[in-house]
Design a protein around this motif. Structure first.
Motif, PDB file in Angstrom:
ATOM      1  N   THR A  27     -15.265 -21.291   7.365  1.00 11.86           N
ATOM      2  CA  THR A  27     -15.341 -20.658   8.678  1.00 11.86           C
ATOM      3  C   THR A  27     -14.099 -19.802   8.883  1.00 11.86           C
ATOM      4  OG1 THR A  27     -16.645 -22.461   9.652  1.00 11.86           O
ATOM      5  CG2 THR A  27     -15.486 -21.003  11.168  1.00 11.86           C
ATOM      6  N   VAL A  54     -11.902 -17.384  11.314  1.00 12.15           N
ATOM      7  CA  VAL A  54     -11.668 -17.231  12.751  1.00 12.15           C
ATOM      8  C   VAL A  54     -10.867 -15.955  12.983  1.00 12.15           C
ATOM      9  CG1 VAL A  54     -10.710 -18.274  14.833  1.00 12.15           C
ATOM     10  CG2 VAL A  54     -11.668 -19.736  13.029  1.00 12.15           C
ATOM     11  N   ASN A  96     -12.293 -15.539  20.446  1.00 12.09           N
ATOM     12  CA  ASN A  96     -12.255 -15.799  19.005  1.00 12.09           C
ATOM     13  C   ASN A  96     -13.665 -15.686  18.456  1.00 12.09           C
ATOM     14  OD1 ASN A  96      -9.507 -16.230  18.862  1.00 12.09           O
ATOM     15  ND2 ASN A  96      -9.653 -18.443  19.062  1.00 12.09           N
ATOM     16  N   LEU A 140     -15.953 -16.685  15.413  1.00 12.72           N
ATOM     17  CA  LEU A 140     -16.048 -17.606  14.289  1.00 12.72           C
ATOM     18  C   LEU A 140     -17.227 -17.198  13.408  1.00 12.72           C
ATOM     19  CD1 LEU A 140     -14.667 -19.193  16.757  1.00 12.72           C
ATOM     20  CD2 LEU A 140     -15.269 -21.240  15.497  1.00 12.72           C
TER      21      LEU A 140
END
Length: 340
Positions: free
Chosen positions: A83, A85, A158, A160
């Motif tokens: 993941t 970010v 953010n 993701l």
């Protein structure tokens, strides 16, 4: 001719050693050996820079009838999911304009990635949405008034992006750069079969314990006569926990010094490198050859075998008293007294 050839070989050896050491070795202040020492070292020392070649110090062992068994295991496993970010800051004159500009950036990233066949997942983490103020000056006849007035808005979110293939990360970076999103906060690593990996480590630890117990038995210890006490622990380390920084050495032009010209030093950027948990001190290491940042799982086991306490000796039973009765005629009659 022999002297020239020998000198050439020494210089080649030193040059090759420096290539393998990397820029990290330039941090002389944090290492026991400096670049000057490398240049003046002989061939033997040049091959073992940074390693302690002195013989290991002898350790005085203290015999004991208590057996302490400590085992450490480490499993290097490549991630199955990632993941990334990205932090996005957007400003605008109005709230609607700010949110629209933010949506346009995110939608542009999604559209470019889907156009390249990307099948990952997207998520939004809302951080803040605040008005921005400036000072407005109101002039009056004999005074001035300073008033804070909202002039715009700042939105921070953010983004993701989850993916599985390393090749997808290049697509993600390209798409984010096209949308003017450059702030990569971090990349998280995940493993799906975590329980199976820990179970594998447990099996390997049990096999090592069996070998140790067989060793103790061969030395004459009866393991059935020992009580065992145990403690264990497991841990999980991601690659981002093991990056270290260094600064490359500042090089000065010797020609500039000879010609007495001004020397301009260039500020070297901070570099980072992946420094995983070393394998020294581990009894079990799975997938020891590391070619990329990996997740490192570990399990530690400590067993303490203590001799069982001696069984108490049962007290001897006192014999029952007997009475001898002698009659006047001579016969002897023996009678057992009852227990009190």
């Amino acid at each position: 001719m022999k002297i020239i050839s020998t000198t050439f070989l020494i210089l080649c050896t030193l040059s090759l050693s420096a290539q393998h050491l990397g820029n990290f070795n330039n941090q002389a202040s944090q290492m026991e050996i400096s670049r000057a020492n490398i240049a003046t070292a002989d061939m033997g020392n040049a091959r073992v820079i940074g390693y302690n070649t002195s013989p290991a110090a002898s350790v005085t062992l203290q015999p004991s009838n208590i057996l302490n068994l400590s085992l450490r295991s480490l499993y290097n496993v490549e991630a199955t999911d990632y993941t990334a970010v990205f932090n996005i800051n957007q400003v605008g004159e109005t709230a609607d304009e700010t949110t629209q500009l933010m949506s346009d950036k995110i939608n542009a990233i999604k559209a470019e990635l889907k156009g390249k066949g990307f099948n990952g997942q997207f998520a939004i983490d809302m951080i803040s949405f605040m008005p921005q103020y400036e000072i407005e000056v109101t002039k009056k006849l004999f005074s001035k008034t300073y008033t804070e007035v909202p002039v715009g808005f700042e939105l921070q979110q953010n983004l993701l992006i989850s993916y599985r293939d390393d090749a997808d990360f290049e697509k993600i970076l390209s798409a984010c750069a096209s949308a003017e999103v450059y702030n990569l906060v971090k990349v998280d690593y995940y493993v799906k079969n975590l329980e199976a990996i820990y179970a594998d480590l447990q099996t390997k630890l049990l096999a090592e314990v069996k070998k140790k117990k067989e060793y103790y038995t061969a030395l004459g210890f009866d393991m059935a006569e020992y009580d065992v006490h145990m403690a264990d622990a497991k841990y999980y380390h991601m690659p981002k926990d093991h990056y270290k920084s260094y600064v490359a050495a500042n090089n000065i032009s010797m020609d500039a010094l000879k010609q007495k010209k001004g020397v301009t030093r260039i500020k070297k950027p901070i570099s980072y490198y992946y420094d995983p948990i070393p394998h020294s001190g581990y009894d079990i290491v799975v997938n020891a050859a590391i070619t990329r940042p990996v997740i490192q799982l570990g399990m530690d086991l400590t067993l303490r075998y203590v001799p069982k306490p001696a069984k108490p000796i049962a007290p001897l039973k006192e014999p029952k008293p007997k009475v001898y009765v002698i009659s006047p005629t001579g016969p002897v009659d023996i009678k057992q007294l009852p227990n009190s």
